[in-house]
Motif scaffolding. Structure first.
Motif, PDB file in Angstrom:
ATOM      1  N   THR A  18      57.185  74.764  67.811  1.00 23.04           N
ATOM      2  CA  THR A  18      56.422  73.874  66.940  1.00 23.04           C
ATOM      3  C   THR A  18      57.124  73.728  65.599  1.00 23.04           C
ATOM      4  OG1 THR A  18      54.278  73.502  65.871  1.00 23.04           O
ATOM      5  CG2 THR A  18      54.988  75.783  66.126  1.00 23.04           C
ATOM      6  N   THR A  35      52.386  67.164  63.205  1.00 24.03           N
ATOM      7  CA  THR A  35      52.580  68.362  64.016  1.00 24.03           C
ATOM      8  C   THR A  35      53.117  68.009  65.399  1.00 24.03           C
ATOM      9  OG1 THR A  35      50.819  69.583  62.889  1.00 24.03           O
ATOM     10  CG2 THR A  35      51.447  70.365  65.076  1.00 24.03           C
ATOM     11  N   GLY A  91      48.799  83.109  62.306  1.00 19.38           N
ATOM     12  CA  GLY A  91      47.393  82.781  62.525  1.00 19.38           C
ATOM     13  C   GLY A  91      46.954  83.076  63.945  1.00 19.38           C
ATOM     14  N   ASN A  92      47.806  82.734  64.921  1.00 19.25           N
ATOM     15  CA  ASN A  92      47.470  83.014  66.320  1.00 19.25           C
ATOM     16  C   ASN A  92      47.385  84.510  66.586  1.00 19.25           C
ATOM     17  OD1 ASN A  92      47.454  80.284  66.865  1.00 19.25           O
ATOM     18  ND2 ASN A  92      49.521  80.233  67.697  1.00 19.25           N
ATOM     19  N   GLU A 124      54.291  69.946  69.035  1.00 15.43           N
ATOM     20  CA  GLU A 124      54.252  71.182  69.797  1.00 15.43           C
ATOM     21  C   GLU A 124      54.868  70.944  71.170  1.00 15.43           C
ATOM     22  OE1 GLU A 124      50.255  73.467  68.767  1.00 15.43           O
ATOM     23  OE2 GLU A 124      49.889  71.342  69.171  1.00 15.43           O
ATOM     24  N   GLN A 135      55.392  73.706  62.898  1.00 15.56           N
ATOM     25  CA  GLN A 135      54.460  74.331  61.968  1.00 15.56           C
ATOM     26  C   GLN A 135      54.541  75.853  62.114  1.00 15.56           C
ATOM     27  OE1 GLN A 135      52.859  72.539  59.819  1.00 15.56           O
ATOM     28  NE2 GLN A 135      53.030  70.503  60.707  1.00 15.56           N
ATOM     29  N   TYR A 136      54.067  76.583  61.116  1.00 15.61           N
ATOM     30  CA  TYR A 136      54.017  78.040  61.208  1.00 15.61           C
ATOM     31  C   TYR A 136      52.658  78.435  61.776  1.00 15.61           C
ATOM     32  CZ  TYR A 136      58.190  78.051  58.256  1.00 15.61           C
ATOM     33  OH  TYR A 136      59.450  77.855  57.748  1.00 15.61           O
ATOM     34  N   ARG A 137      52.620  78.846  63.018  1.00 17.63           N
ATOM     35  CA  ARG A 137      51.368  79.131  63.711  1.00 17.63           C
ATOM     36  C   ARG A 137      51.244  80.583  64.160  1.00 17.63           C
ATOM     37  NH1 ARG A 137      49.375  74.252  65.635  1.00 17.63           N
ATOM     38  NH2 ARG A 137      49.322  72.894  63.824  1.00 17.63           N
ATOM     39  N   ASP A 177      45.344  68.542  66.432  1.00 22.24           N
ATOM     40  CA  ASP A 177      45.724  69.050  65.119  1.00 22.24           C
ATOM     41  C   ASP A 177      45.410  67.996  64.072  1.00 22.24           C
ATOM     42  OD1 ASP A 177      47.649  69.679  62.774  1.00 22.24           O
ATOM     43  OD2 ASP A 177      47.807  71.448  64.053  1.00 22.24           O
TER      44      ASP A 177
END
Length: 307
Positions: free
Chosen positions: A106, A55, A113-114, A57, A108-110, A50
């Motif tokens: 995580t 970040t 997007g995933n 995870e 982060q806001y993923r 990343d």
């Protein structure tokens, strides 16, 4: 290994339930996102670096088994094992040994997007399968061969993420080729062949808007050859992305060893790979040698009994 730490089995009190193959968002709040992912046995996955050093995870195996390739060797992860990731230096391939459920946490806001990426994958795969089932299966084969070749080649500058996406969709442009040409059993006319050679251009156009320029360039170049005799642009040598060079070997190998409308007697695996190894002027010779090692070791799964 820097950026990679394993937390071994300790009861975490989490109960698992049935999930779909698409990611499921469990919770989202400021600085935290939790989701659930189900991966089928034999599927491909990888951990990616990343750009943001802050970040963090955490992946926890709720059920199943996976293997992760690190610089120190292969790590086997099973129920309640966790992987902590921060400042990962390079992509780490994952092998899914059993149907597996992963809890992903995580800062982060993923998820959005995933999920969008997965939707794009599904839409593209449906488009290929609806057009031609051979092309669909061929793309899956090429994807698996490409990843195996990359792993066997070792430490080269290539992205697993870009390789997998471009490999599985390298022929998606054939959706724009007429059935009369695509499924013709006889020899193509010069005009028909000219139309067929445009499919990498169409693939790049379709992939560019869904997955970006780099993946589009890889798919565009999968029929280019080292000596510049390929198509559609006559690229040569280092002008061809290394991921495209690997896909070219996997693509030709699968075409040579599969039953097709114009080829009822496919070559044996060893004959096909030996022929590719003799064409170092056209194919990346390291990729060819890596494929031959895979064939000789039996690591390439056999599709045909005669192979």
């Amino acid at each position: 290994m820097k950026g990679f730490r394993i937390k071994r089995k300790e009861s975490n009190g989490i109960k698992t339930g049935e999930t779909s193959s698409a990611p499921v968002l469990i919770a989202r709040m400021e600085g935290l996102e939790i989701s659930l992912q189900k991966m089928s046995k034999g599927s491909l996955a990888w951990l990616s670096p990343d750009n943001d050093s802050t970040t963090i995870e955490v992946y926890t195996v709720l059920d199943g088994k996976i293997e992760v390739d690190t610089d120190e060797g292969t790590e086997l992860l099973s129920e309640n094992d966790s992987v902590y990731i921060n400042n990962l230096e390079k992509e780490l391939p994952i092998r899914v040994l059993e149907d597996t459920k992963l809890l992903y946490i995580t800062n982060q806001y993923r998820f959005d997007g995933n999920s969008a990426f997965q939707e794009n994958l599904d839409e593209m795969m449906h488009r290929i399968n609806d057009k031609d089932n051979y092309t669909y299966q061929h793309c899956l084969n090429v994807m698996h061969y490409s990843v195996q070749i990359l792993r066997r080649m070792g430490n080269i500058e290539a992205s697993v993420n870009d390789l997998v996406t471009a490999a599985i969709f390298h022929d998606v442009g054939k959706c724009r080729i007429s059935d009369e040409i695509l499924k013709k059993t006889g020899k193509l006319t010069s005009d028909e062949w000219g139309e067929m050679t445009r499919h990498p251009v169409f693939s790049a156009e379709l992939l560019r808007k869904n997955f970006g320029e780099k993946i589009a360039k890889i798919a565009f170049a999968h029929h280019e050859r080292q000596d510049g005799t390929g198509y559609p642009a006559g690229l040569k040598g280092d002008e061809i992305p290394v991921e495209a060079q690997i896909i070219a070997v996997a693509d030709s190998f699968d075409a040579m060893t599969s039953v097709r409308v114009y080829q009822k007697s496919p070559r044996k695996y060893i004959d096909a790979v030996n022929e590719l190894c003799e064409m170092g002027d056209k194919y990346n010779i390291q990729a060819c040698y890596a494929l031959r090692e895979l064939v000789l070791s039996g690591e390439i799964e056999k599709k045909h009994p005669e192979n």
